[in-house]
Design an enzyme around this catalytic site. Structure first.
Site, PDB file in Angstrom:
ATOM      1  N   ARG A   1      93.992 -12.003  -8.876  1.00 59.56           N
ATOM      2  CA  ARG A   1      93.513 -11.249 -10.031  1.00 59.56           C
ATOM      3  C   ARG A   1      94.523 -11.276 -11.177  1.00 59.56           C
ATOM      4  O   ARG A   1      94.150 -11.411 -12.347  1.00 59.56           O
ATOM      5  CB  ARG A   1      93.214  -9.807  -9.604  1.00 59.56           C
TER       6      ARG A   1
ATOM      7  N   SER B   1     115.431   0.802 -34.903  1.00 60.93           N
ATOM      8  CA  SER B   1     116.697   1.218 -34.306  1.00 60.93           C
ATOM      9  C   SER B   1     116.794   2.730 -34.382  1.00 60.93           C
ATOM     10  O   SER B   1     116.301   3.351 -35.328  1.00 60.93           O
ATOM     11  CB  SER B   1     117.866   0.582 -35.067  1.00 60.93           C
TER      12      SER B   1
ATOM     13  N   LYS C   1     117.049  -1.984 -39.721  1.00 60.45           N
ATOM     14  CA  LYS C   1     116.919  -3.050 -38.730  1.00 60.45           C
ATOM     15  C   LYS C   1     115.463  -3.334 -38.362  1.00 60.45           C
ATOM     16  O   LYS C   1     114.631  -2.439 -38.285  1.00 60.45           O
ATOM     17  CB  LYS C   1     117.698  -2.694 -37.456  1.00 60.45           C
TER      18      LYS C   1
ATOM     19  N   ASN D   1     114.449  -5.348 -35.280  1.00 59.70           N
ATOM     20  CA  ASN D   1     114.862  -6.086 -34.092  1.00 59.70           C
ATOM     21  C   ASN D   1     113.723  -6.940 -33.536  1.00 59.70           C
ATOM     22  O   ASN D   1     112.574  -6.497 -33.493  1.00 59.70           O
ATOM     23  CB  ASN D   1     115.326  -5.112 -33.003  1.00 59.70           C
TER      24      ASN D   1
ATOM     25  N   ARG E   1     106.587 -11.781  14.126  1.00 58.82           N
ATOM     26  CA  ARG E   1     106.472 -10.726  13.107  1.00 58.82           C
ATOM     27  C   ARG E   1     107.883 -10.302  12.785  1.00 58.82           C
ATOM     28  O   ARG E   1     108.552  -9.703  13.616  1.00 58.82           O
ATOM     29  CB  ARG E   1     105.662  -9.531  13.631  1.00 58.82           C
TER      30      ARG E   1
END
Length: 474
Positions: free
Chosen positions: A124, A284, A290, A292, A324
């Site tokens: 999926r 920021s 800024k 980013n 196992r």
């Protein structure tokens, strides 16, 4: 969601409702229950469970009715979540129709169910992951075609190397993602069956005297779940898991390459590319100015984590003792789910990045011109050395001396000095001013960039085009 569950607070790359819906604890519970319900249907159709049993089990196997926190806590008692979940399932089936209990988990063991459930979970996730990857490759193919002639500088070991095109860079990004996604797309995710110790003893007893065999039942289960049939139990041979892990890691590697390039190319002093802008993104906590490149940061964070998780799967596979294992199997589960989470989360962010990438050709040209004609010194050596006499080594030494002397001058003076010194070595009688100008034009020394791009896109046509933006997102 409530309580103290894992919301991805420290893993923002995968903290999205879409990722949680496909990989969270509720999704794991749903996959386990789907395996049990599909098995009940197989048993009823083969005549090994009362008529109507499958419908009862399916009704009882609605995942919303199960307490994930309680199952997780009780799983410590048997070292896996199937045991407590199975107890709850049987309780719900008993309340609906006790005769249907004959269809619950008969001849299976916990590993059959959990391995098959994790393969189903992966199936999926991979479907969603490939949809995101194809959205990315479509966007990258468009960039490659749009910027086939957009000049930029090619860099080698952090330094300017040769002229190139942004179209070729985008095509190489496309190549990495398409090749890795194609490998993932062809990967088979098999159903698991084997019984308590891999001998199918209980299945043999169950099918004795009938026209069915345990292998027939396993193939039918695979068909109902959409998984690949397996020729034999693979409970201690973990290639199915490690191959999936390797494919996921390879795909995130290709994501990481793009993110690493973008993190450099979006620096203010380079400014050739920019991430798509969105309100509140890239902020920021301390510096208001800024912006980013957070999409690239998060994508790269996934790429840095994935190899270690894939290595954990190999570590487990190499330590599957007995029929196992005592801990190796258990160490796979979280590593595999984390890989699926990281890959899917990064894929969605990369698609958004690629579809909204801002390209600045003028900055690419500006950076290309920083090295001036020195960037064409390879072209000069190839074309001019034969004009300077029969001794090629002596000719190349003269041209290298021109480069060395130029590099000793201030950067602003280097283009003028290089051309002046070159002209002193190569008189106009051997190379006209027009020929020299053509030789020092970066557009004339990009090799087979356009053809390389064309060949890459042609090699993966199914990844070069997909549905319109957003159309293949569920």
């Amino acid at each position: 969601m409530s309580g103290d569950g894992d919301f991805g607070l420290l893993s923002p790359v995968s903290a999205s409702p879409a990722v949680v819906a496909l990989t969270g604890d509720r999704a794991v519970i749903a996959a386990i229950l789907d395996v049990e319900a599909a098995w009940a249907s197989v048993l009823e159709e083969a005549g090994f469970a009362p008529a109507g049993s499958a419908a009862v089990v399916t009704e009882a196997a609605e995942s919303w009715a199960y307490d994930a926190a309680s199952i997780a806590e009780r799983a410590q008692g048997g070292a896996n979540p199937v045991i407590p979940l199975l107890a709850d399932l049987r309780g719900r089936v008993r309340g609906l129709d006790a005769s249907a209990l004959a269809a619950v988990h008969t001849s299976l063991t916990s590993q059959d169910v959990l391995d098959s459930a994790l393969m189903l979970l992966a199936h999926r996730v991979v479907s969603a992951l490939l949809a995101e990857a194809k959205g990315t490759t479509t966007a990258l193919a468009a960039l490659a075609e749009q910027h086939a002639d957009t000049l930029c500088v090619g860099r080698s070991l952090t330094q300017h190397a040769l002229p190139s095109t942004f179209g070729l860079k985008a095509a190489q990004w496309f190549h990495g993602v398409a090749a890795a996604a194609g490998r993932l797309e062809t990967l088979e995710l098999p159903v698991q069956f084997g019984g308590a110790a891999g001998t199918l003893a209980a299945g043999t007893v169950l099918t004795e005297g009938s026209s069915s065999s345990p292998f027939d039942l396993a193939d039918a289960l695979a068909g109902k779940l959409g998984l690949a049939p397996a020729p034999a139990p693979w409970h201690t041979n973990r290639l199915a898991v490690t191959a999936l892990g390797d494919s996921l890691a390879s795909l995130t590697d290709s994501f990481g390459k793009i993110a690493s390039d973008l993190l450099f190319l979006s620096r203010p002093e380079v400014a050739e590319l920019g991430e798509p802008q969105a309100a509140g993104r890239g902020v920021s906590s301390a510096m208001p100015q800024k912006q980013n490149p957070v999409l690239s940061v998060l994508i790269r964070s996934a790429a840095l984590q994935a190899p270690g998780l894939a290595a954990q799967l190999h570590m487990a596979a190499a330590n599957f003792n007995d029929e196992r294992p005592d801990g190796a199997w258990h160490s796979e589960w979280q590593a595999l789910r984390s890989l699926l989470r990281l890959a899917l989360g990064a894929a969605a962010q990369l698609r958004e990045l690629a579809e909204g990438l801002r390209v600045f050709p003028e900055a690419m040209r500006r950076n290309l011109e920083i090295s001036g004609p020195l960037l064409l010194s390879e072209a000069v050596a190839s074309s001019v050395a034969p004009l300077l006499g029969a001794d090629r080594s002596e000719a190349k030494a003269k041209l290298q001396a021109v480069v060395d002397e130029t590099l000793g001058a201030p950067a602003a003076e280097q283009p003028r000095i290089y051309t002046k010194l070159l002209r002193e070595v190569v008189p106009a009688s051997k190379l006209s001013d027009e020929e020299l100008e053509d030789l020092l034009d970066p557009a004339n020394y990009i090799g087979e960039a356009a053809e390389i791009s064309r060949r890459i896109l042609a090699a993966y046509p199914e990844f070069a085009h997909t549905n319109p933006k957003g159309a293949d997102r569920g």
